[in-house]
Write an enzyme that holds these catalytic residues in place. Structure first.
Site, PDB file in Angstrom:
ATOM      1  N   ASP A 282      10.284  -4.132   5.572  1.00 41.28           N
ATOM      2  CA  ASP A 282       9.515  -2.904   5.378  1.00 41.28           C
ATOM      3  C   ASP A 282       8.778  -3.060   4.041  1.00 41.28           C
ATOM      4  O   ASP A 282       9.085  -3.955   3.250  1.00 41.28           O
ATOM      5  CB  ASP A 282      10.430  -1.667   5.377  1.00 41.28           C
ATOM      6  CG  ASP A 282       9.659  -0.393   5.728  1.00 41.28           C
ATOM      7  OD1 ASP A 282       8.415  -0.370   5.575  1.00 41.28           O
ATOM      8  OD2 ASP A 282      10.290   0.596   6.144  1.00 41.28           O
ATOM      9  N   TRP A 283       7.809  -2.218   3.796  1.00 38.71           N
ATOM     10  CA  TRP A 283       6.896  -2.429   2.672  1.00 38.71           C
ATOM     11  C   TRP A 283       7.613  -2.310   1.321  1.00 38.71           C
ATOM     12  O   TRP A 283       8.011  -1.236   0.912  1.00 38.71           O
ATOM     13  CB  TRP A 283       5.722  -1.450   2.800  1.00 38.71           C
ATOM     14  CG  TRP A 283       4.560  -2.028   3.560  1.00 38.71           C
ATOM     15  CD1 TRP A 283       3.243  -1.986   3.179  1.00 38.71           C
ATOM     16  CD2 TRP A 283       4.566  -2.769   4.799  1.00 38.71           C
ATOM     17  NE1 TRP A 283       2.472  -2.671   4.102  1.00 38.71           N
ATOM     18  CE2 TRP A 283       3.244  -3.159   5.083  1.00 38.71           C
ATOM     19  CE3 TRP A 283       5.578  -3.189   5.664  1.00 38.71           C
ATOM     20  CZ2 TRP A 283       2.897  -3.915   6.208  1.00 38.71           C
ATOM     21  CZ3 TRP A 283       5.239  -3.947   6.791  1.00 38.71           C
ATOM     22  CH2 TRP A 283       3.917  -4.296   7.054  1.00 38.71           C
TER      23      TRP A 283
END
Ligand SMILES: *[C@@H]1O[C@H](CO)[C@@H](O)[C@H](O)[C@H]1NC(C)=O
Ligand SMILES: *[C@@H]1O[C@H](CO)[C@@H](O)[C@H](O)[C@H]1NC(C)=O
Ligand SMILES: *[C@@H]1O[C@H](CO)[C@@H](O)[C@H](O)[C@H]1NC(C)=O
Ligand SMILES: *[C@@H]1O[C@H](CO)[C@@H](O)[C@H](O)[C@H]1NC(C)=O
Ligand SMILES: *[C@@H]1O[C@H](CO)[C@@H](O)[C@H](O)[C@H]1NC(C)=O
Ligand SMILES: CC(=O)N[C@H]1CO[C@H](CO)[C@@H](O)[C@@H]1O
Length: 868
Positions: A282-283
């Protein structure tokens, strides 16, 4: 979210993420020592099943690359690129890189694209064909914009009803979520877009969710059985459906960061589920370089170390220094902490997905920019305004109507008949447009059709209820008096109009979203609550429409005699008003008899739920222990004998249905051993831990009219092996300790755990083979045509410690008045198996099973038993 909706106050209710209640933060006794075992090395992609050719071609692709070029595929370039995620490119061979783009309900940050109903609405249709059609349409739009990797579907489980992102996913049951996830993946990938199932795993609340920049990152402490039977289930179904990408989450599991949890990535995803694609972070969910690489992470997104940490926009991954990977990977390889074979495998998996979806030929280049809806950015043409909407508005309207759930309908208050209406009042800001435009910012203004955060898309337009209902009424009778009061606080005018109207439509909503945005409570809510006149006291025909992200408490008004009907419209997307008209009036060409069913339980009290969001903690790793085990949502209410307000699976219709003729049968279904170890490609093994083979014979006899029996033999086989990959000669010798994986500095201690062999995709193929059919008749005994959603629940023999009932099949069937149909639902081996924590495999249940067929989890029409 779990807000109290009050029609006394008539305000569009906002969910506040800083409400303080909830659960203690300390891990309960016995749980403190939970940690994730270390599973090494990372399994190399095998080219299992229909991945063979893609993996073979990917290997050839990777063979010719330099280390710098490989690194370019593993690490995002920058967050200021055309897409929310961008890998590097390989100019030497003309490889253009990958565009990764949100969201699970459309193409985020793109103009001339559709805003689809949210995932939770897709689930509320209980119709896998509609869900797949939605996935296909979203895939077409991503493809049309040049997106290679769509960042959906989201399939966390909604463990806590208040959690901000539940609406992006498919509700509180793993089987329903699994079916919806698989159908969505199939849809996206049928048009060549790589789907990403997320967030792996235990990302069940936003508060303290973590990320590289966070001081506090919670740990979801999940036992092995619960992981497999609940939280992993939909991910396994996605892998079985051939998903090309997985995204690991921000949180920790058993104290270890998801994106460096070797047990979950190497052990569970890549070995046990035989995942052939790639897993991205995920970012900014990576908080280290070496550990994620060894633990099996394949792609670091968006590339930099963290939001607002260091340069955010480094154009070349292979020289990027503000990254846990990028240039650091080259160092890791050079100093021996990560074998180059691991880098090869990262890239092979990524390129294999790209080949598998056919993106190597004739795939559109990116033709939009997440940064702007303007045509040019810094003088460069970045947005070609490609219109990808096609006729998807029709499907959006159909799903919007099919996902609308009728919760209350006294004396057939609905459907409304225009000829009976002389004066209608519509109340609440949720009935009308956002004064700042459909995409205007500012919290929760106008009708709510999606939540907030990265799970969103721009509305090309948004049909609001006031406009759609007015137009519909006027098309039949232009002389009806229609008054819409959109000011939630003008209680005087509301009271007046409510007392004059023969029909009052009250619109309420509750919003929530991703944790990077925190919304303060509305300042006047309490005051308004005290001073507003009770609307239902003034209007004898009060119909409530709820645009909500999840369960809300409705106790203060649901039984009010003047509240004659309640529609749960969820988050219907851009065609909201039209979809509502189709159900409210059920009279035009798109007339819809409601058949939406709750994908979660609506309780009477917040404390009736097994879990709440953890809101306060001074612990650097706030502890969230899943003490309720497999009993989330309706399973908990059943197990604890708590009566909900509206149970999971509930929803009414304008017609009536009867059920009869329950039969169970396993005729014609061949059985295969649950283990597929024998069919595995040979792995280079340096040692073999244990090998066990057992078989047993089961007899199945089916109660009911057509008794049968069959013999099966199950051959579980556990073969542990350590692969002789380059890892063995590097880090294995230094035996990283548990604390190393928890992101501390120590590098001595626990030995690697021996892993099991790579299996079929999604686990042993036999798990997904049909074992038993459940059939029954449904008849429409009412006055109008309609869809019935039949639900098959299974009760395991008591000794398995399973919930009283678990959903294992469903069907949505259109029936004309008087028509009846035989419905057959096949149960797979997996549906009748439990996860055995000792042998680490699914084991078919044995003994007397209950089968319950109903129209909700509590309205069971037919019940029988069968033996396995
Ligand atoms: C977490 O710890 C529990 C308790 O020891 C164990 O059952 C489970 O397998 C662990 N899960 C992971 C992913 O480490
Ligand atoms: C890596 O990607 C960047 C960005 O696209 C590109 O400029 C650079 O040339 C690539 N490096 C190599 C070695 O191909
Ligand atoms: C190897 O390089 C990586 C990346 O810079 C670094 O994080 C790691 O600590 C180094 N390991 C050793 C043993 O020097
Ligand atoms: C229902 O509405 C009517 C007005 O139409 C009102 O007279 C009556 O008191 C209301 N009932 C309740 C329980 O408030
Ligand atoms: C993880 O470890 C690195 C050093 O290896 C450190 O810079 C970073 O802050 C740590 N992250 C967390 C969340 O503790
Ligand atoms: C630059 C580029 O590839 N633009 C493409 C954007 O998408 C449309 C439709 O898919 C193509 O026609 C353009 O060539």
């Amino acid at each position: 979210m779990l807000a109290r909706l009050s029609i006394l106050v008539l305000l569009s209710l906002r969910t506040v993420s800083d409400v303080t209640t909830g659960i203690p933060d300390a891990a309960p006794p016995g749980f403190e020592e939970w940690e994730s075992p270390i599973v090494l090395p990372a399994p190399s992609v095998q080219g299992t099943a229909d991945w063979a050719s893609a993996v073979q071609r990917a290997r050839a692709f990777v063979e010719g690359l330099t280390l710098e070029e490989k690194v370019n595929i593993t690490t995002g370039v920058d967050v200021l690129g055309r897409c929310v995620g961008n890998t590097g490119t390989i100019p030497r061979i003309g490889w253009k890189g990958l565009c990764l783009e949100d969201s699970p309900l459309g193409v985020r940050f793109a103009d001339f694209a559709s805003a689809f109903p949210a995932g939770i609405n897709a689930a509320a249709t209980w119709d896998v064909d509609l869900i797949k059609a939605r996935g296909t349409a979203m895939g077409q739009e991503h493809r049309g914009k040049g997106v290679n990797v769509a960042l959906g579907p989201m399939t966390n489980m909604g463990r806590a009803p208040e959690a901000g992102r539940n609406w992006e996913g498919y509700g509180g049951d793993p089987f329903l979520a699994g079916a919806a996830t698989a159908a969505t993946v199939e849809g996206y990938q049928s048009v060549g877009v790589i789907a990403t199932v997320k967030h792996y795993i235990g990302n069940e609340q936003e508060h303290f969710r973590g990320g590289s920049e966070s001081a506090q990152i919670y740990s979801s402490n999940i036992d092995d059985k619960t992981l497999h039977e609940v939280y992993l289930w939909p991910f396994a179904e996605a892998v079985k459906a051939g998903v090309g990408a997985v995204m690991c989450s921000y949180n920790k599991i058993n104290q270890t960061q998801a994106c460096q949890n070797s047990k979950l990535i190497n052990g569970v995803l890549k070995e046990e589920l035989g995942f052939q694609g790639f897993i991205m972070s995920d970012w900014a969910a990576t908080i280290n370089g070496v550990q994620p690489a060894l633990a099996g992470l394949d792609m670091n997104m968006p590339g930099f170390v963290g939001y607002d940490i260091g340069p955010q926009n480094d154009p070349d991954p292979a020289t990027a220094t503000n990254s846990w990977w990028g240039a650091a990977i080259i160092e890791m390889v050079n100093n021996g902490s990560v074998p180059e074979a691991r880098i090869d495998d990262m890239v092979t998996r990524t390129i294999a997905s790209w080949y598998k979806m056919g993106q190597d030929s004739d795939y559109p280049d990116v033709n939009f920019s997440q940064l702007t809806e303007a045509t040019f950015l810094n003088g460069e043409l970045v947005n070609e305004h490609v219109n990808v909407q096609d006729n998807h508005y029709k499907l959006i309207r159909e799903i919007g109507a099919a996902s609308t759930i009728l919760l209350k309908n006294t004396d057939n208050a609905l459907p409304l008949k225009v000829e009976n209406i002389k004066r209608i009042g519509l109340f609440g800001s949720d009935a009308g447009p956002n004064p700042d435009g459909a995409n205007g910012h500012g919290c929760d203004q106008g009708t709510l059709a999606m939540g907030w955060g990265s799970g969103t898309a721009y509305f090309p337009y948004l049909i609001d209820p006031l406009a759609a209902i007015s137009a519909h009424i006027r098309s039949i009778n232009p002389t009806v008096v229609i008054e819409g009061i959109l000011d939630d606080f003008n209680t005087v005018q509301v009271g007046l109009i409510a007392s004059l109207a023969d029909t009052c439509l009250v619109f309420v909503n509750a919003d929530s979203g991703e944790g990077y945005i925190t919304v303060p409570p509305p300042p006047f809510a309490d005051a308004a609550k005290r001073s507003s006149p009770p609307l239902a006291d003034a209007c004898a025909n009060t119909i409530v429409v709820m645009h909500i992200v999840g369960a809300v408490l409705v106790e203060s008004w649901i039984d009010h005699p003047n509240v004659t009907a309640v529609l749960h419209a969820g988050l219907p997307g851009q065609e909201s008003g039209h979809a509502l008209v189709d159900v409210l009036f059920s009279d035009g060409p798109q007339a819809t008899n409601p058949s939406g069913r709750l994908p979660y339980t609506i309780a009477k009290l917040r404390t009736d739920y097994p879990a709440d969001v953890l809101y306060t903690s001074s612990n650097s790793t706030p502890q969230i222990t899943y003490e309720e085990g497999v009993n989330i949502d309706y399973r908990w209410f059943d197990a604890q004998d708590i009566t909900p307000r509206f149970e999971f699976g509930f929803g009414m219709s304008y017609t009536t249905f009867t059920y009869s003729g329950l039969r169970t049968s396993n005729e014609g279904n061949s059985r295969r051993a649950l283990s597929s170890a024998a069919s595995l490609p040979a792995q280079p093994s340096t040692s073999v831990g244990s090998s066990a083979t057992a078989s047993r014979t089961l007899t199945t006899s089916i109660s009911g009219s057509r008794a049968r029996s069959l013999s099966v033999s199950i051959t579980p086989s556990i073969t542990a092996s350590v692969s002789a990959s380059a890892f063995a000669s590097t880090s294995a010798s230094t035996s990283p300790s548990a604390s190393f994986w928890r992101n501390t500095t120590s590098t001595t201690g626990a030995p690697p755990v021996i892993s099991s062999p790579v299996g079929d995709i999604g686990g042993p193929a036999a798990l997904y083979e049909d074992l038993l059919d459940v059939s029954f008749e449904v008849r429409n005994t009412g006055p109008v045509a309609g869809n019935e959603v039949s639900q098959v629940y299974i009760g395991f023999p008591d000794s398995y410690g399973e919930p009283p009932k678990v959903l294992r099949g469903f069907a949505r069937t259109m029936l004309d008045p008087g028509e009846s149909q035989t419905i057959t639902i096949s149960l797979r081996q997996k549906d009748l198996s439990v996860w055995d924590v000792v042998t680490q495999q699914w084991v078919l249940g044995r003994g007397t099973f209950k089968v319950m067929v109903g129209s909700s989890s509590r309205v069971i029409h037919l019940e029988g038993t069968f033996q396995l």
